[in-house]
Design a protein around this motif. Structure first.
Motif, PDB file in Angstrom:
ATOM      1  N   ALA A 258       0.795  -0.976   0.207  1.00  0.00           N
ATOM      2  CA  ALA A 258      -0.086   0.048  -0.166  1.00  0.00           C
ATOM      3  C   ALA A 258       0.943   1.135   0.061  1.00  0.00           C
ATOM      4  N   ALA A 259       2.137   1.364   0.763  1.00  0.00           N
ATOM      5  CA  ALA A 259       2.699   2.263   0.792  1.00  0.00           C
ATOM      6  C   ALA A 259       3.512   2.636  -0.459  1.00  0.00           C
ATOM      7  N   LEU A 260       3.915   1.679  -1.143  1.00  0.00           N
ATOM      8  CA  LEU A 260       4.633   1.653  -2.513  1.00  0.00           C
ATOM      9  C   LEU A 260       3.520   2.042  -3.527  1.00  0.00           C
ATOM     10  N   SER A 261       2.454   1.620  -3.468  1.00  0.00           N
ATOM     11  CA  SER A 261       1.247   2.056  -4.519  1.00  0.00           C
ATOM     12  C   SER A 261       1.111   3.306  -4.411  1.00  0.00           C
ATOM     13  N   THR A 262       0.832   4.075  -3.083  1.00  0.00           N
ATOM     14  CA  THR A 262       0.742   5.442  -2.969  1.00  0.00           C
ATOM     15  C   THR A 262       2.018   6.200  -3.422  1.00  0.00           C
ATOM     16  N   GLY A 263       3.164   5.740  -2.876  1.00  0.00           N
ATOM     17  CA  GLY A 263       4.259   6.541  -3.440  1.00  0.00           C
ATOM     18  C   GLY A 263       4.543   6.737  -4.761  1.00  0.00           C
ATOM     19  N   TYR A 264       4.272   5.664  -5.590  1.00  0.00           N
ATOM     20  CA  TYR A 264       4.538   5.499  -7.030  1.00  0.00           C
ATOM     21  C   TYR A 264       3.436   6.553  -7.715  1.00  0.00           C
ATOM     22  N   PHE A 265       2.422   6.328  -7.139  1.00  0.00           N
ATOM     23  CA  PHE A 265       1.044   7.424  -7.890  1.00  0.00           C
ATOM     24  C   PHE A 265       1.644   8.966  -7.523  1.00  0.00           C
ATOM     25  N   LEU A 266       2.038   9.326  -6.365  1.00  0.00           N
ATOM     26  CA  LEU A 266       2.594  10.508  -6.088  1.00  0.00           C
ATOM     27  C   LEU A 266       3.749  11.054  -7.048  1.00  0.00           C
ATOM     28  N   SER A 267       4.657   9.979  -7.090  1.00  0.00           N
ATOM     29  CA  SER A 267       5.969  10.091  -7.974  1.00  0.00           C
ATOM     30  C   SER A 267       5.752  10.382  -9.232  1.00  0.00           C
ATOM     31  N   ARG A 268       4.628   9.770  -9.819  1.00  0.00           N
ATOM     32  CA  ARG A 268       4.191   9.935 -11.354  1.00  0.00           C
ATOM     33  C   ARG A 268       3.542  11.501 -11.468  1.00  0.00           C
ATOM     34  N   LEU A 269       3.120  11.961 -10.401  1.00  0.00           N
ATOM     35  CA  LEU A 269       2.471  13.294 -10.497  1.00  0.00           C
ATOM     36  C   LEU A 269       3.558  14.367 -10.600  1.00  0.00           C
ATOM     37  N   ALA A 270       4.803  13.919  -9.799  1.00  0.00           N
ATOM     38  CA  ALA A 270       5.889  14.805  -9.697  1.00  0.00           C
ATOM     39  C   ALA A 270       6.793  14.563 -10.788  1.00  0.00           C
ATOM     40  N   GLY A 271       6.478  13.949 -11.789  1.00  0.00           N
ATOM     41  CA  GLY A 271       7.338  13.804 -12.939  1.00  0.00           C
ATOM     42  C   GLY A 271       8.535  12.637 -12.693  1.00  0.00           C
ATOM     43  N   GLU A 272       8.158  11.520 -11.839  1.00  0.00           N
ATOM     44  CA  GLU A 272       8.613  10.297 -11.681  1.00  0.00           C
ATOM     45  C   GLU A 272      10.167  10.775 -10.711  1.00  0.00           C
ATOM     46  N   ARG A 273       9.988  11.746 -10.043  1.00  0.00           N
ATOM     47  CA  ARG A 273      11.110  12.123  -9.274  1.00  0.00           C
ATOM     48  C   ARG A 273      11.317  11.174  -8.253  1.00  0.00           C
ATOM     49  N   LEU A 274      10.540  10.813  -7.476  1.00  0.00           N
ATOM     50  CA  LEU A 274      10.730   9.743  -6.479  1.00  0.00           C
ATOM     51  C   LEU A 274      10.722   8.089  -6.787  1.00  0.00           C
ATOM     52  N   HIS A 275      10.932   8.057  -8.289  1.00  0.00           N
ATOM     53  CA  HIS A 275      10.792   6.732  -8.661  1.00  0.00           C
ATOM     54  C   HIS A 275      12.032   5.815  -8.056  1.00  0.00           C
ATOM     55  N   GLY A 276      13.147   6.372  -8.191  1.00  0.00           N
ATOM     56  CA  GLY A 276      14.612   5.723  -8.061  1.00  0.00           C
ATOM     57  C   GLY A 276      14.327   5.374  -6.353  1.00  0.00           C
ATOM     58  N   SER A 277      14.120   6.042  -5.543  1.00  0.00           N
ATOM     59  CA  SER A 277      14.086   6.078  -4.135  1.00  0.00           C
ATOM     60  C   SER A 277      13.062   4.977  -3.700  1.00  0.00           C
ATOM     61  N   LEU A 278      11.820   5.349  -4.334  1.00  0.00           N
ATOM     62  CA  LEU A 278      10.827   3.979  -4.246  1.00  0.00           C
ATOM     63  C   LEU A 278      11.104   2.644  -4.633  1.00  0.00           C
ATOM     64  N   ARG A 279      11.955   2.606  -5.580  1.00  0.00           N
ATOM     65  CA  ARG A 279      12.476   1.328  -6.284  1.00  0.00           C
ATOM     66  C   ARG A 279      13.490   0.631  -5.124  1.00  0.00           C
ATOM     67  N   ARG A 280      14.088   1.555  -4.686  1.00  0.00           N
ATOM     68  CA  ARG A 280      15.227   1.076  -3.565  1.00  0.00           C
ATOM     69  C   ARG A 280      14.470   0.658  -2.357  1.00  0.00           C
ATOM     70  N   LEU A 281      13.456   1.059  -1.953  1.00  0.00           N
ATOM     71  CA  LEU A 281      12.658   0.663  -0.911  1.00  0.00           C
ATOM     72  C   LEU A 281      11.937  -0.497  -0.993  1.00  0.00           C
ATOM     73  N   GLU A 282      11.633  -0.492  -2.545  1.00  0.00           N
ATOM     74  CA  GLU A 282      10.642  -1.925  -2.807  1.00  0.00           C
ATOM     75  C   GLU A 282      11.898  -3.039  -2.686  1.00  0.00           C
ATOM     76  N   LEU A 283      12.895  -2.823  -3.283  1.00  0.00           N
ATOM     77  CA  LEU A 283      14.031  -3.819  -3.171  1.00  0.00           C
ATOM     78  C   LEU A 283      14.185  -4.184  -1.603  1.00  0.00           C
ATOM     79  N   MET A 284      14.201  -3.272  -0.805  1.00  0.00           N
ATOM     80  CA  MET A 284      14.745  -3.433   0.773  1.00  0.00           C
ATOM     81  C   MET A 284      13.563  -4.332   1.174  1.00  0.00           C
ATOM     82  N   TRP A 285      12.134  -4.158   0.760  1.00  0.00           N
ATOM     83  CA  TRP A 285      11.316  -4.681   1.589  1.00  0.00           C
ATOM     84  C   TRP A 285      11.046  -6.291   0.860  1.00  0.00           C
TER      85      TRP A 285
END
Length: 338
Positions: free
Chosen positions: A259-286
């Motif tokens: 749920a946290a990742l889904s929300t994060g990627y949605f917000l990142s897409r709105l911001a031009g994918e600026r958070l995609h790299g950080s979210l991907r690292r979080l996804e790999l950690m989990w």
């Protein structure tokens, strides 16, 4: 291949990956020639555009210059590029990660080089649950798209008699790398966590193993598939954080992580994918990411796992105390000739 007569040209020999590969080759008695990679901009939107750019007068001039640098070279390793997973796309990013590989391949063909090894990234397969050596790609960020575009074009462009091998590196860690230091800092913090039960495989690997495997590819006497994946070093998501942080991570409910990742990627897409790299690292950690055994396993070319040791070293620099023993196994025999 007689190692003392092998000349390996390394582009990006001053960088994190390139310097390790150059050092590994030199330690084996190979002749190493560092080659400066030209700075390129590319405005290509797809592989066809990129191939046209690679045939432009400016690109042809760059290829001719590199061909002269490759004179007498047996193997070219292209470890140059921009490793900027968090940044937005740019002509410089596409030029370094997509156009340059095509120009290097063209130059190698002109110079009669036997083999080109292009350092790519497993990030080109994106969120796939299992990494493999197929040509299937699902990039999710500007960085992974630039690497994916480079792979696609390199597989299509003519290379004469030169063999081109795309080596997909996984999540490579090593001393002095900012991402490794950041991982150790995170692992030692209360934020260190995994999705329960925490046994998922992770593609976290060591620069030592990548350099060793690259040298094995350079020296391999037989043919090699067009795409090979850096071998798995056997760690789970829990083991990575325990090695890097000195303690076992918190286990979170899987539904909460998703749920946290889904929300994060949605917000990142709105911001031009600026958070995609950080979210991907979080996804790999989990959740980690599994790897399908490939060419390396078939050939028995499995480097000594050193990811745990590298993470422990990074943790020591952060002042973290360790309780888990280091996992060791004998180093396999290499394919180099004596």
């Amino acid at each position: 291949m007689e190692k003392h007569h092998v000349l390996v040209a390394v582009l990006g020999a001053g960088g994190f990956v390139g310097s390790a590969i150059a050092a590994e080759c030199a330690a084996r008695g190979l002749n190493v020639r560092p080659v400066h990679a030209p700075r390129l901009d590319s405005y290509a939107g797809d592989a066809a555009d990129l191939i046209r750019e690679a045939r432009s007068p400016a690109a042809s001039a760059a290829a001719a210059h590199l061909a002269a640098e490759f004179s007498g070279v047996d193997v070219v390793v292209n470890a140059a590029g921009l490793a900027t997973p968090r940044h937005a796309g740019s002509p410089a990013l596409t030029g370094a990660n997509a156009l340059l590989p095509c120009i290097v391949a063209a130059a190698a063909a002109q110079a009669g080089v036997h083999r080109v090894i292009q350092l790519s990234s497993a990030a080109v397969q994106g969120h796939r649950p299992v990494l493999d050596e197929s040509a299937e790609r699902a990039p999710f960020s500007a960085y992974s798209r630039s690497k994916s575009l480079g792979e696609e074009a390199l597989l299509k462009v003519g290379r004469g008699g030169t063999e081109a091998v795309i080596l997909r590196a996984t999540s490579v860690q090593g001393p002095g790398r900012p991402t490794t230091a950041a991982l150790a800092k995170l692992a030692a913090s209360p934020l260190a966590s995994v999705a329960a039960p925490g046994t998922a495989a992770t593609p976290v690997s060591s620069i030592n193993a990548l350099a060793w495997f690259t040298a094995e590819i350079a020296l391999h006497a037989g043919s090699i598939p067009q795409i090979v994946l850096q071998p798995w070093e056997g760690l789970s998501v829990t083991e990575v954080l325990a090695a890097a942080g000195g303690r076992k991570p918190l286990k979170l409910p899987t539904w909460l992580c998703r749920a946290a990742l889904s929300t994060g990627y949605f917000l990142s897409r709105l911001a031009g994918e600026r958070l995609h790299g950080s979210l991907r690292r979080l996804e790999l950690m989990w959740f980690g990411q599994a790897q399908q055994p490939g060419w390396a396993e078939q050939q028995g070319l499995l480097p000594q796992p050193q990811a745990s040791a590298v993470l422990r070293q990074a943790a020591a620099q952060q002042g973290t105390v360790h309780a888990l023993p280091e996992n060791r196994r004998p180093r396999p025999k290499s394919t180099e000739s004596s």
